[in-house]
Write a protein that holds these residues in place. Structure first.
Motif, PDB file in Angstrom:
ATOM      1  N   ALA A 102       0.931  -1.261   0.108  1.00 16.01           N
ATOM      2  CA  ALA A 102       0.111  -0.119  -0.016  1.00 16.01           C
ATOM      3  C   ALA A 102       0.758   1.128  -0.081  1.00 16.01           C
ATOM      4  N   ILE A 103       0.260   2.348  -0.548  1.00 15.15           N
ATOM      5  CA  ILE A 103       0.883   3.671  -0.428  1.00 15.15           C
ATOM      6  C   ILE A 103       0.078   4.489   0.745  1.00 15.15           C
ATOM      7  N   ILE A 104       0.920   4.822   1.624  1.00 18.04           N
ATOM      8  CA  ILE A 104       0.204   5.697   2.746  1.00 18.04           C
ATOM      9  C   ILE A 104       1.014   7.089   2.691  1.00 18.04           C
ATOM     10  N   GLU A 105      -0.006   7.971   2.779  1.00 14.15           N
ATOM     11  CA  GLU A 105       0.138   9.450   3.286  1.00 14.15           C
ATOM     12  C   GLU A 105      -0.126   9.815   4.470  1.00 14.15           C
ATOM     13  N   LEU A 106       0.836  10.144   5.170  1.00  9.39           N
ATOM     14  CA  LEU A 106       0.780  10.652   6.592  1.00  9.39           C
ATOM     15  C   LEU A 106       0.734  11.923   6.742  1.00  9.39           C
ATOM     16  N   ASN A 107      -0.412  12.561   6.697  1.00 11.28           N
ATOM     17  CA  ASN A 107      -0.369  14.025   7.046  1.00 11.28           C
ATOM     18  C   ASN A 107       0.452  14.579   8.162  1.00 11.28           C
ATOM     19  N   ALA A 108       0.930  15.926   8.113  1.00 10.47           N
ATOM     20  CA  ALA A 108       1.667  16.658   9.275  1.00 10.47           C
ATOM     21  C   ALA A 108       1.173  16.406  10.447  1.00 10.47           C
ATOM     22  N   GLY A 109       2.097  15.713  11.286  1.00 12.15           N
ATOM     23  CA  GLY A 109       1.724  15.746  12.753  1.00 12.15           C
ATOM     24  C   GLY A 109       1.010  14.385  12.977  1.00 12.15           C
ATOM     25  N   GLU A 110       0.557  13.691  11.862  1.00 14.04           N
ATOM     26  CA  GLU A 110      -0.028  12.324  12.252  1.00 14.04           C
ATOM     27  C   GLU A 110       0.812  11.444  12.957  1.00 14.04           C
ATOM     28  N   SER A 111       0.334  11.082  14.450  1.00 13.50           N
ATOM     29  CA  SER A 111       1.115  10.068  15.179  1.00 13.50           C
ATOM     30  C   SER A 111       0.359   9.626  16.159  1.00 13.50           C
ATOM     31  N   GLN A 112       0.487   8.462  16.360  1.00 11.31           N
ATOM     32  CA  GLN A 112      -0.109   7.643  17.502  1.00 11.31           C
ATOM     33  C   GLN A 112       1.413   7.155  18.251  1.00 11.31           C
ATOM     34  N   LYS A 113       1.592   7.773  19.297  1.00 12.29           N
ATOM     35  CA  LYS A 113       2.961   7.501  19.811  1.00 12.29           C
ATOM     36  C   LYS A 113       2.917   6.333  20.777  1.00 12.29           C
ATOM     37  N   VAL A 114       2.171   5.379  20.689  1.00 13.98           N
ATOM     38  CA  VAL A 114       2.098   4.365  21.613  1.00 13.98           C
ATOM     39  C   VAL A 114       2.558   3.088  20.662  1.00 13.98           C
ATOM     40  N   PRO A 115       3.784   2.480  21.178  1.00 11.30           N
ATOM     41  CA  PRO A 115       4.298   1.130  20.506  1.00 11.30           C
ATOM     42  C   PRO A 115       3.204  -0.023  20.737  1.00 11.30           C
ATOM     43  N   TYR A 116       3.085  -0.770  19.653  1.00  7.73           N
ATOM     44  CA  TYR A 116       2.186  -1.947  19.730  1.00  7.73           C
ATOM     45  C   TYR A 116       3.041  -3.190  19.124  1.00  7.73           C
ATOM     46  N   THR A 117       2.266  -4.344  19.324  1.00  6.55           N
ATOM     47  CA  THR A 117       2.900  -5.724  18.535  1.00  6.55           C
ATOM     48  C   THR A 117       1.752  -6.383  17.892  1.00  6.55           C
ATOM     49  N   HIS A 118       2.054  -7.032  17.082  1.00  9.58           N
ATOM     50  CA  HIS A 118       0.842  -7.923  16.078  1.00  9.58           C
ATOM     51  C   HIS A 118       1.780  -8.898  15.505  1.00  9.58           C
ATOM     52  N   SER A 119       1.150  -9.718  14.866  1.00  8.16           N
ATOM     53  CA  SER A 119       1.942 -10.497  14.105  1.00  8.16           C
ATOM     54  C   SER A 119       2.282 -10.216  12.662  1.00  8.16           C
ATOM     55  N   GLY A 120       3.165 -10.954  12.049  1.00  9.91           N
ATOM     56  CA  GLY A 120       3.736 -10.816  10.870  1.00  9.91           C
ATOM     57  C   GLY A 120       4.833  -9.814  10.779  1.00  9.91           C
ATOM     58  N   GLN A 121       5.241  -9.061   9.655  1.00  7.74           N
ATOM     59  CA  GLN A 121       6.418  -8.367   9.453  1.00  7.74           C
ATOM     60  C   GLN A 121       5.741  -6.986   8.646  1.00  7.74           C
ATOM     61  N   GLU A 122       6.439  -5.970   8.801  1.00  5.76           N
ATOM     62  CA  GLU A 122       6.210  -4.735   7.853  1.00  5.76           C
ATOM     63  C   GLU A 122       7.468  -4.277   7.404  1.00  5.76           C
ATOM     64  N   PHE A 123       7.566  -3.884   5.998  1.00  2.00           N
ATOM     65  CA  PHE A 123       8.364  -3.290   5.343  1.00  2.00           C
ATOM     66  C   PHE A 123       7.933  -1.803   4.933  1.00  2.00           C
ATOM     67  N   VAL A 124       8.749  -0.841   5.398  1.00  2.00           N
ATOM     68  CA  VAL A 124       8.513   0.713   5.393  1.00  2.00           C
ATOM     69  C   VAL A 124       9.466   1.299   4.416  1.00  2.00           C
TER      70      VAL A 124
END
Length: 176
Positions: A102-124
């Motif tokens: 997916a293509i994601i556009e995060l607007n200025a200041g878009e944040s949720q600064k609470v770490p979390y875990t889930h299954s799988g992997q992410e490539f960013v």
């Protein structure tokens, strides 16, 4: 917030015979927040939508129109209308993909600064702008043309803490 996204979340939750309390327990999000999202009164961050999708056991692409084709020559942006981010699925017509691009556009200041875990992997991969990443308490800034590959079972989060839009290519695995 997109009222149709909230009502779609509610429809999926009810279809799974899940209460707001159960969704709250699974996602780590408060009942009042989830209720407001379902009624279109609150905006979602990408992280919150992902937590809800995982808790409902549906792929995040379920909430976005993929255009019905596997070939993506020119994509139309599908926005959450939350004002925080836009999400463009690159999956196409594949029913149960092993990974979700997916293509994601995060607007200025878009944040949720609470770490979390889930299954799988992410490539960013940062296409433009910069991205703040925290992985197991270690913070790093990624700039254009830089990337990170994350084992999602480790506590992590990423966000845009700048005054500019950040555009990412996200590829996440769909393993449970």
């Amino acid at each position: 917030m997109d009222d149709s996204l909230g009502s779609e979340l509610k429809k999926v939750r009810k279809g799974k015979k899940m209460t707001l309390q159960e969704l709250s327990d699974r996602s780590g999000l408060s009942i009042s927040f989830l209720s407001q999202v379902e009624r279109g009164l609150r905006t979602l961050t990408f992280t919150s939508l992902r937590k809800i999708s995982e808790s409902l056991e549906v792929n995040i692409n379920f909430f976005f129109d993929n255009g019905g084709t596997s070939i993506k020559k020119q994509v139309n942006k599908t926005t959450s209308d939350s004002g925080n981010f836009s999400y463009t699925s690159l999956v196409g017509r594949m029913k149960k993909p092993d990974f979700t691009p997916a293509i994601i556009e995060l607007n200025a200041g878009e944040s949720q600064k609470v770490p979390y875990t889930h299954s799988g992997q992410e490539f960013v991969y940062v296409l433009s702008g910069q991205l703040e990443v925290e992985l197991e308490g270690v913070k790093e800034t990624l700039y254009e043309n830089e990337s990170i590959h994350i084992d999602s079972s480790l506590a992590h989060h990423w966000y845009n803490d700048t005054d500019e839009v950040t555009v990412l290519l996200l590829v996440s695995s769909n393993q449970n």
